[in-house]
Scaffold this motif. Structure first.
Motif, PDB file in Angstrom:
ATOM      1  N   GLY A 104     -18.341 -70.471 -80.561  1.00 16.69           N
ATOM      2  CA  GLY A 104     -18.828 -71.870 -80.113  1.00 16.69           C
ATOM      3  C   GLY A 104     -18.062 -72.886 -80.829  1.00 16.69           C
ATOM      4  N   PHE A 105     -16.893 -72.552 -81.297  1.00 23.54           N
ATOM      5  CA  PHE A 105     -16.148 -73.361 -82.263  1.00 23.54           C
ATOM      6  C   PHE A 105     -14.841 -73.791 -81.123  1.00 23.54           C
ATOM      7  CE2 PHE A 105     -18.070 -71.797 -85.939  1.00 23.54           C
ATOM      8  CZ  PHE A 105     -17.996 -72.712 -86.685  1.00 23.54           C
ATOM      9  N   ARG A 106     -14.118 -75.226 -81.024  1.00 24.81           N
ATOM     10  CA  ARG A 106     -13.247 -75.604 -80.160  1.00 24.81           C
ATOM     11  C   ARG A 106     -12.085 -75.860 -81.275  1.00 24.81           C
ATOM     12  NH1 ARG A 106     -12.985 -81.398 -79.011  1.00 24.81           N
ATOM     13  NH2 ARG A 106     -14.276 -82.494 -80.737  1.00 24.81           N
ATOM     14  N   GLN A 107     -10.887 -75.790 -80.876  1.00 25.85           N
ATOM     15  CA  GLN A 107      -9.613 -76.176 -81.396  1.00 25.85           C
ATOM     16  C   GLN A 107      -9.441 -77.716 -81.289  1.00 25.85           C
ATOM     17  OE1 GLN A 107      -5.996 -73.742 -80.830  1.00 25.85           O
ATOM     18  NE2 GLN A 107      -7.494 -71.970 -80.720  1.00 25.85           N
ATOM     19  N   VAL A 108      -9.442 -78.592 -82.390  1.00 28.32           N
ATOM     20  CA  VAL A 108      -9.238 -79.866 -82.289  1.00 28.32           C
ATOM     21  C   VAL A 108      -7.713 -80.252 -82.070  1.00 28.32           C
ATOM     22  CG1 VAL A 108      -9.771 -82.176 -83.397  1.00 28.32           C
ATOM     23  CG2 VAL A 108     -11.484 -80.143 -83.241  1.00 28.32           C
ATOM     24  N   GLY A 109      -7.095 -79.626 -82.888  1.00 28.71           N
ATOM     25  CA  GLY A 109      -5.747 -79.958 -82.898  1.00 28.71           C
ATOM     26  C   GLY A 109      -4.754 -78.994 -83.586  1.00 28.71           C
ATOM     27  N   ARG A 110      -3.608 -79.244 -83.794  1.00 31.77           N
ATOM     28  CA  ARG A 110      -2.554 -78.563 -84.837  1.00 31.77           C
ATOM     29  C   ARG A 110      -1.944 -79.471 -85.632  1.00 31.77           C
ATOM     30  NH1 ARG A 110       0.740 -73.228 -82.975  1.00 31.77           N
ATOM     31  NH2 ARG A 110       2.325 -72.940 -84.598  1.00 31.77           N
ATOM     32  N   ARG A 111      -1.809 -79.328 -86.942  1.00 32.67           N
ATOM     33  CA  ARG A 111      -1.271 -80.039 -87.894  1.00 32.67           C
ATOM     34  C   ARG A 111       0.024 -79.160 -88.229  1.00 32.67           C
ATOM     35  NH1 ARG A 111      -5.752 -81.461 -92.313  1.00 32.67           N
ATOM     36  NH2 ARG A 111      -6.301 -79.185 -91.925  1.00 32.67           N
ATOM     37  N   GLU A 112       1.185 -80.073 -88.090  1.00 33.27           N
ATOM     38  CA  GLU A 112       2.354 -79.011 -88.285  1.00 33.27           C
ATOM     39  C   GLU A 112       2.944 -79.239 -89.676  1.00 33.27           C
ATOM     40  OE1 GLU A 112       4.746 -80.578 -85.016  1.00 33.27           O
ATOM     41  OE2 GLU A 112       3.829 -79.450 -83.435  1.00 33.27           O
ATOM     42  N   ARG A 113       3.391 -78.232 -90.189  1.00 36.05           N
ATOM     43  CA  ARG A 113       4.085 -78.181 -91.454  1.00 36.05           C
ATOM     44  C   ARG A 113       3.286 -78.831 -92.583  1.00 36.05           C
ATOM     45  NH1 ARG A 113       9.409 -76.922 -91.449  1.00 36.05           N
ATOM     46  NH2 ARG A 113       9.873 -78.859 -92.666  1.00 36.05           N
ATOM     47  N   ILE A 114       2.193 -78.650 -92.466  1.00 34.59           N
ATOM     48  CA  ILE A 114       1.356 -79.349 -93.463  1.00 34.59           C
ATOM     49  C   ILE A 114       1.779 -79.295 -94.921  1.00 34.59           C
ATOM     50  CG2 ILE A 114      -0.562 -77.798 -93.437  1.00 34.59           C
ATOM     51  CD1 ILE A 114      -2.642 -80.331 -93.434  1.00 34.59           C
ATOM     52  N   THR A 115       2.049 -77.792 -95.233  1.00 35.35           N
ATOM     53  CA  THR A 115       2.480 -77.771 -96.730  1.00 35.35           C
ATOM     54  C   THR A 115       3.033 -76.262 -96.891  1.00 35.35           C
ATOM     55  OG1 THR A 115       1.526 -77.680 -99.037  1.00 35.35           O
ATOM     56  CG2 THR A 115       0.534 -76.239 -97.516  1.00 35.35           C
ATOM     57  N   GLN A 116       3.720 -75.923 -97.856  1.00 31.08           N
ATOM     58  CA  GLN A 116       4.451 -74.903 -98.158  1.00 31.08           C
ATOM     59  C   GLN A 116       3.513 -73.698 -98.485  1.00 31.08           C
ATOM     60  OE1 GLN A 116       8.086 -74.909-100.342  1.00 31.08           O
ATOM     61  NE2 GLN A 116       9.152 -76.064 -98.846  1.00 31.08           N
ATOM     62  N   HIS A 117       3.659 -72.515 -98.086  1.00 29.39           N
ATOM     63  CA  HIS A 117       2.927 -71.289 -98.576  1.00 29.39           C
ATOM     64  C   HIS A 117       3.930 -70.190 -98.797  1.00 29.39           C
ATOM     65  CE1 HIS A 117       0.089 -67.717 -97.496  1.00 29.39           C
ATOM     66  NE2 HIS A 117      -0.292 -68.111 -98.691  1.00 29.39           N
ATOM     67  N   HIS A 118       4.053 -69.926-100.153  1.00 30.23           N
ATOM     68  CA  HIS A 118       5.131 -68.874-100.654  1.00 30.23           C
ATOM     69  C   HIS A 118       6.524 -69.332-100.221  1.00 30.23           C
ATOM     70  CE1 HIS A 118       2.016 -66.361-102.089  1.00 30.23           C
ATOM     71  NE2 HIS A 118       1.501 -66.398-100.975  1.00 30.23           N
ATOM     72  N   GLY A 119       6.779 -70.728-100.214  1.00 25.78           N
ATOM     73  CA  GLY A 119       7.770 -71.127 -99.947  1.00 25.78           C
ATOM     74  C   GLY A 119       8.307 -71.409 -98.353  1.00 25.78           C
ATOM     75  N   VAL A 120       7.322 -71.216 -97.634  1.00 26.63           N
ATOM     76  CA  VAL A 120       7.444 -71.368 -96.142  1.00 26.63           C
ATOM     77  C   VAL A 120       6.510 -72.319 -95.536  1.00 26.63           C
ATOM     78  CG1 VAL A 120       7.384 -69.949 -94.018  1.00 26.63           C
ATOM     79  CG2 VAL A 120       8.004 -69.037 -95.917  1.00 26.63           C
ATOM     80  N   TRP A 121       7.089 -73.498 -94.770  1.00 24.31           N
ATOM     81  CA  TRP A 121       6.341 -74.288 -94.061  1.00 24.31           C
ATOM     82  C   TRP A 121       5.200 -73.890 -93.295  1.00 24.31           C
ATOM     83  CZ3 TRP A 121       5.868 -79.260 -96.146  1.00 24.31           C
ATOM     84  CH2 TRP A 121       6.556 -79.596 -96.744  1.00 24.31           C
ATOM     85  N   ARG A 122       4.034 -74.159 -93.183  1.00 24.69           N
ATOM     86  CA  ARG A 122       3.023 -73.650 -92.563  1.00 24.69           C
ATOM     87  C   ARG A 122       2.343 -74.684 -91.634  1.00 24.69           C
ATOM     88  NH1 ARG A 122       1.458 -68.320 -93.796  1.00 24.69           N
ATOM     89  NH2 ARG A 122       0.496 -68.168 -91.748  1.00 24.69           N
ATOM     90  N   ASP A 123       2.054 -74.132 -90.354  1.00 21.70           N
ATOM     91  CA  ASP A 123       1.117 -75.168 -89.813  1.00 21.70           C
ATOM     92  C   ASP A 123      -0.426 -74.620 -89.910  1.00 21.70           C
ATOM     93  OD1 ASP A 123       3.475 -76.051 -88.567  1.00 21.70           O
ATOM     94  OD2 ASP A 123       3.199 -75.227 -86.717  1.00 21.70           O
ATOM     95  N   THR A 124      -1.310 -75.599 -89.390  1.00 22.61           N
ATOM     96  CA  THR A 124      -2.744 -75.001 -89.356  1.00 22.61           C
ATOM     97  C   THR A 124      -3.463 -75.679 -88.204  1.00 22.61           C
ATOM     98  OG1 THR A 124      -3.731 -76.934 -90.548  1.00 22.61           O
ATOM     99  CG2 THR A 124      -3.162 -74.829 -91.967  1.00 22.61           C
ATOM    100  N   VAL A 125      -4.337 -74.723 -87.609  1.00 21.93           N
ATOM    101  CA  VAL A 125      -4.982 -75.283 -86.488  1.00 21.93           C
ATOM    102  C   VAL A 125      -6.539 -75.732 -87.017  1.00 21.93           C
ATOM    103  CG1 VAL A 125      -6.233 -74.668 -84.142  1.00 21.93           C
ATOM    104  CG2 VAL A 125      -3.847 -73.756 -85.000  1.00 21.93           C
ATOM    105  N   LEU A 126      -6.842 -76.979 -86.615  1.00 30.30           N
ATOM    106  CA  LEU A 126      -8.220 -77.455 -87.113  1.00 30.30           C
ATOM    107  C   LEU A 126      -9.241 -77.059 -86.118  1.00 30.30           C
ATOM    108  CD1 LEU A 126     -10.062 -79.144 -88.997  1.00 30.30           C
ATOM    109  CD2 LEU A 126      -9.416 -81.129 -87.659  1.00 30.30           C
TER     110      LEU A 126
END
Length: 420
Positions: free
Chosen positions: A389-411
Motif C-alpha cells: 500500500g505504499f506509493r512513490q512520492v518522488g525521486r531525490r537525485e544524487r542526494i549523497t555519495q555511497h562508497h564514493g558513488v553518487w546515489r539517488d533515493t526514491v521516497l
C-alpha cells in the motif's frame, strides 16, 4: 482467576474469595461478586450479560448462576467449527461451554483457572451439559500451561483487570495464539480523567475489580505485547467511574513456518547481524557500519518493532522497526521505517508480513503516515512496499555519495485511511 505469589496478600484474597464463591455455587447458593446484586444486574454483569444468547439457554443452571463476568465475549468472538479457543479465568465455565458448542465439531475449548474449586465446578458443569470438547486446566493466566501458537482465539470475561501483572497476561495470550489469531475479552475499564486516588476509590466501591486500565492504557499494553487492529468498545456503566467494554485485537499473521513477535533486547545480536548483512549487500542503506544496540534502541519507537522467527529453529530471520521522522511535535504522526530479512527467508512472504504488521501497529497507535527512502536499484523493496500500500512520492537525485558513488533515493510513503 489469576493466581499470584503467596506473599501477594491482596490477590491471594481475591483467589480465596473466588474459591469461596465456587463452593457456594456447588452448594446451590446464589453467587454474586462483590459489586452487589443490584449493580451486578444493572451493569449487565453476570448472567445478565448473556440474555439473548440462545446457546446460553441450554447450559446447566449452575454454570449460569456462577457467571461473574462483565459481558459475553463469546458472542462477538466469531468462533468457527474446528477452532481452538482459550478462556482466561473461566470461573464456573459458562464461556468455555458456549465456546465448545460453537467450535464443534473438531474444535476444543480450554479454560485456565488458578482456583482449584472453580476448575472442579466447571468440569462438573461440562459433564452435566454433555460437552466433551471442553478442557479445564489449573494454572495462572500469567503463565498459561499451553504451548506456543496452540489456539486460534483467546477470550476472557472480567478477569484480566484482576491481574497484578497485566503485561505478562497479554504477552502470554499473544504467545499461545497462532499467527493471525484473535483476542476478544470483556473487561472493566476506568474512565479517563480519574486520578489514582479516585480510581482506587472507584475500584473499592464497585468491588469486583482491581487495578483497572483506561482504554488508552489498555491499547498501549496490547501494542507492547504485539497486538494490532485494536478495537475497544464500551458496553455498560459499572458505576463510580468504571465501565465494562469489549476489547478486541489480532496477532499479526505470518507465512507458514514463521511467527512474528515484538522485538526484545535479547534479539539485539541477531538484529544487528541482519543489519550488517544488509549494509554489506549495498542496496539497503547509506550506513557503512551497524549502529550499537543502544543507539538503535534509542532511535526506534518502542511499540513498533517486530522480529520474524522461524518456528522450527527459533531463529530470528527478519525484523522491522520504525523511528520518528522528526522530533518536532507537528511530525508526531509520521514515522520512518526499515525492514531487513535474512537471505534464506526471502521470497517466502516474511518481509511483507513484517511490513504489514508494522502498518497495523502504527495505525492502532494513531500514526497516520509511514515512510522510507529506498535506492531505485532495490526493485524488490519497491515492489514489496507497493504491494503493502505504499506509493512513490518522488525521486531525490544524487542526494549523497555511497562508497564514493553518487546515489539517488526514491521516497515512498503510506498514508493510513484509518487515522484522521
Amino acid at each position: 482467576m489469576p493466581q499470584h505469589e503467596s506473599g501477594d496478600t491482596p490477590h491471594a484474597e481475591v483467589t480465596a474469595r473466588y474459591g469461596a464463591l465456587a463452593e457456594a455455587a456447588r452448594a446451590g447458593e446464589a453467587v454474586v461478586a462483590a459489586c452487589g446484586e443490584e449493580a451486578f444486574a444493572a451493569g449487565r454483569f453476570g448472567a445478565a450479560g448473556y440474555e439473548g444468547d440462545e446457546a446460553a439457554g441450554v447450559l446447566p443452571e449452575g454454570a449460569v448462576r456462577a457467571s461473574l463476568g462483565c459481558g459475553n465475549p463469546v458472542a462477538v468472538a466469531e468462533l468457527a467449527p474446528g477452532e481452538r479457543v482459550l478462556d482466561l479465568g473461566p470461573g464456573g465455565g459458562i464461556d468455555v461451554l458456549l465456546s465448545a458448542r460453537r467450535v464443534a465439531p473438531g474444535g476444543i475449548a480450554y479454560g485456565v483457572d488458578a482456583t482449584p474449586g472453580m476448575v472442579a465446578l466447571a468440569e462438573g458443569h461440562a459433564r452435566e451439559a454433555g460437552v466433551d470438547n471442553a478442557r479445564f486446566l489449573h494454572g495462572r493466566i500469567e503463565q498459561i500451561p499451553l504451548p506456543d501458537g496452540h489456539v486460534d482465539v483467546v477470550v476472557s470475561n472480567c478477569v484480566i483487570s484482576l491481574s497484578a501483572d497485566k503485561p505478562r497476561v497479554l504477552a502470554e495470550a499473544y504467545r499461545v495464539l497462532r499467527p493471525g489469531g484473535r483476542f476478544g475479552v470483556s473487561d472493566v475499564l476506568a474512565h479517563p480523567g480519574l486520578d489514582p486516588a479516585q480510581r482506587e476509590e472507584a475500584e473499592r466501591e464497585v468491588g469486583c475489580t482491581g487495578g483497572t486500565l483506561t482504554a488508552d492504557e489498555y491499547r498501549a499494553q496490547l501494542l507492547a505485547a504485539g497486538f494490532t487492529d485494536i478495537r475497544i468498545t464500551p458496553t455498560a456503566e459499572a458505576g463510580a467511574g468504571l465501565h465494562s467494554a469489549l476489547v478486541r485485537a489480532d496477532k499479526p499473521p505470518a507465512p507458514g513456518g514463521f511467527t512474528l513477535r515484538p522485538m526484545q533486547e535479547r534479539d539485539a545480536g541477531r538484529v544487528l547481524e541482519l543489519y550488517r548483512v544488509g549494509i554489506e549487500e549495498g542496496q539497503a542503506t547509506f550506513e557503512t557500519e551497524p549502529q550499537s544496540w543502544e543507539a538503535f534502541d534509542t532511535g526506534k519507537l518502542p511499540l513498533h518493532r517486530y522480529v520474524a522467527v522461524e518456528e522450527a529453529s527459533g531463529k530470528v530471520v527478519g525484523w522491522v522497526a520504525a523511528g520518528p521522522t522528526s522530533s518536532r511535535a507537528v511530525y508526531a504522526g509520521v514515522a520512518e521505517h526499515s525492514v531487513y530479512v535474512a537471505s534464506e527467508a526471502r521470497g517466502r512472504g516474511v518481509a511483507r508480513a513484517l511490513v504489514e504488521a508494522l502498518v497495523a501497529s502504527t495505525e492502532a497507535a494513531g500514526i497516520w503516515m509511514v515512510q522510507s527512502s529506498v535506492f531505485p536499484e532495490n526493485t524488490a523493496s519497491l515492489a514489496l512496499h507497493e504491494r503493502a500500500g505504499f506509493r512513490q512520492v518522488g525521486r531525490r537525485e544524487r542526494i549523497t555519495q555511497h562508497h564514493g558513488v553518487w546515489r539517488d533515493t526514491v521516497l515512498i510513503e503510506r498514508r493510513s485511511p484509518l487515522v484522521d
